[in-house]
Design an enzyme around this catalytic site. Structure first.
Site, short mmCIF file in Angstrom:
data_model
loop_
_atom_site.label_atom_id
_atom_site.label_comp_id
_atom_site.label_asym_id
_atom_site.label_seq_id
_atom_site.Cartn_x
_atom_site.Cartn_y
_atom_site.Cartn_z
N ASP A 157 1.02 -1.30 -0.02
CA ASP A 157 0.18 0.16 0.12
C ASP A 157 1.02 1.22 -0.02
O ASP A 157 2.11 1.16 0.33
CB ASP A 157 -0.88 0.01 1.27
N TYR A 217 6.16 -9.54 8.07
CA TYR A 217 5.96 -8.02 8.29
C TYR A 217 5.95 -7.69 9.75
O TYR A 217 6.03 -8.76 10.62
CB TYR A 217 4.38 -8.07 8.05
N TYR A 254 -3.93 -10.13 3.26
CA TYR A 254 -4.04 -8.47 3.68
C TYR A 254 -4.02 -8.66 5.32
O TYR A 254 -4.64 -8.78 6.07
CB TYR A 254 -5.60 -8.28 3.14
#
Length: 490
Positions: A304, A373, A446
């Site tokens: 993003d 992440y 996501y």
């Protein structure tokens, strides 16, 4: 039928030496070693055989045009071809390989067909009615012209990565030949009312016009058998060049939290001045081609706008069509990396040329690899040990994740199973209401929705495991488990 009898008849018809070899079914280097092959098949070799001289009064004698190839394989045609290619801007392509694509007029195909009928008339059952008696012109071009062109241009023949040279040929008798063929077509395949007209084409000739399907008598009513000697050879309509497609790969690190992956345009207006794709393209593509807009940028997933990509970076590939350059040295690659680094938004490493088949790595990484992440998350109270224990899931778990609302405009609505391989939480020392999550998930998960749950559209979520609302303040991609492209040692 003896080979000598066949060649004698072809000579009578004015057929050139190379076409005699075609009707003798020569292959490979046998076209370059003509005398050796003639001796091998017990045929008397004559260098000028098949060349009928045309000598009007008080004019210099000259050689007539071969009735079957219209001088496609003659020295004069070859010299004109090389001159025409040299007259293009071929010099701007730094390419070691070449591939020739030659578009020949239909009249040439009709002349092959006419000679087929002539051979049947002359030699009867010794000539097949459904299998052509010669090596096709398409195959002969590969065997005769291509080696010569490659030798003269000092290039190798490379069908996969070579410079494409497209040559369009024409002949003054083309229109007349098509008119005759249409007449024959109306007799052989009369159209029924409402039936769609089938356009005259090379494939139509190959499918419907063979001696097994059309009688010799009917064919000779419309076409000359054998084909008449023409006073004109083939003409060059156009020559165009198309460089090969090359593929340049690397890994990028996204440093900025205000940078889109691709150009972000909303209602015809740019939302952001730049993007990862544009920064990489303008520093790499311009070296390889003159039109960077046609370059296709691909990466193993995307971030993003507000997400950084750190660690070794994310693999990417540029597919560059009509490339002027087909190689990249390490010095130039390093210069490209340095120029991209100057943007202070993106950093790139391991720039290198790759093969087309290597692009499968990119697609594989989108769905089947692990990605790591680190998320800085905010909760509504001070973090406790009990909270950290709830989020200490080293064994991982499965989730069901609906397509996030924010991407429904470009993704279909599905519920996708995804694997979270591990989850670990720690407290931010500067603010006890902030939790740092280290997450290892299946590619395609996501992460933002995994954390806050998006109104129950991701089950379970970090919020549901914790039993209270939680949201992401900042997110970084730390590692992408895809060992491609190979690391380049500095």
């Amino acid at each position: 039928m003896k080979n000598q009898d066949l060649v004698d008849y072809l000579k009578e018809c004015g057929v050139c030496l190379f076409c005699q070899l075609r009707y003798l079914k020569a292959r490979g280097n046998e076209y370059q070693n003509k005398q050796e092959y003639f001796e091998k098949v017990n045929v008397l070799y004559e260098e000028d055989s098949g060349c009928i001289e045309y000598a009007p009064t008080n004019k210099k004698k000259r050689r007539n045009v071969c009735p079957t190839c219209l001088d496609l394989f003659s020295d004069d045609f070859r010299d004109q071809l090389l001159l025409s290619i040299s007259s293009t801007d071929i010099g701007k392509y730094d390419c070691d390989g070449i591939v020739i694509a030659m578009s020949i007029p239909i009249i040439l195909q009709l002349r092959q067909l006419s000679m087929w009928y002539a051979l049947i008339d002359k030699f009867g059952d010794n000539v097949s009615l459904d299998r052509t008696p010669d090596v096709s012109l398409k195959e002969a071009i590969k065997l005769i012209l291509n080696p010569t062109i490659c030798e003269k241009l000092k290039k190798s023949y490379d069908i996969n990565n070579g410079l494409m040279v497209t040559i369009n040929l024409s002949h003054s008798q083309e229109e007349e030949g098509i008119t005759r063929l249409e007449k024959l077509n109306n007799i052989v395949n009369p159209r029924k009312r409402g039936e769609k007209y089938e356009k005259i084409s090379r494939s139509l000739i190959e499918r419907k016009y063979t001696p097994a399907r059309v009688s010799s008598e009917l064919f000779k009513e419309i076409f000359d058998v054998p084909p008449l000697i023409s006073n004109e050879g083939l003409k060059f309509d156009s020559i165009s060049l198309l460089g090969p497609s090359v593929y340049v790969a690397g890994r990028y690190r996204k440093i900025s939290r205000k940078l889109s992956h691709t150009p972000w345009v909303l209602n015809g207006e740019r939302v952001m001045d730049d993007s990862i794709e544009e920064i990489i393209n303008r520093n790499i593509a311009n070296y390889f081609c003159s039109d960077p807009k046609k370059v296709n940028f691909m990466s193993s997933g995307r971030e993003d706008v507000d997400v950084r990509c750190l660690g070794a970076g994310r693999p990417f590939v540029l597919e560059i069509p009509n490339a002027l350059q087909s190689s990249l040295n390490s010095e130039k690659a390093r210069q490209m990396e340095d120029n991209i680094d100057k943007s202070q938004k993106v950093s790139v490493r391991d720039i290198q040329m790759v093969k087309r088949e290597d692009l499968s790595h990119i697609k594989m990484g989108e769905e089947h690899k692990r990605k790591c992440y680190r998320a800085l998350c905010q909760i509504g109270s001070v973090a406790t040990i009990d909270m950290l224990r709830k989020l200490d899931l080293q064994q991982g778990f499965e989730i069901q994740q609906k397509t996030p609302i924010r991407v429904l405009h470009r993704r279909p609505l599905h519920t996708r199973p995804r694997t979270v391989y591990s989850l670990k939480a720690s407290v931010c020392q500067q603010n006890k209401c902030l939790i740092i999550l280290d997450i290892v998930t299946q590619a395609g998960t996501y992460i933002k929705e995994l954390v806050h749950g998006e109104f129950g559209r991701t089950i379970p979520s970090v919020a549901s495991l914790l039993g209270q609302p939680i949201d992401i303040v900042a997110l970084d991609v730390m590692e992408i488990d895809l060992d491609w492209p190979p690391s380049i040692s500095v």
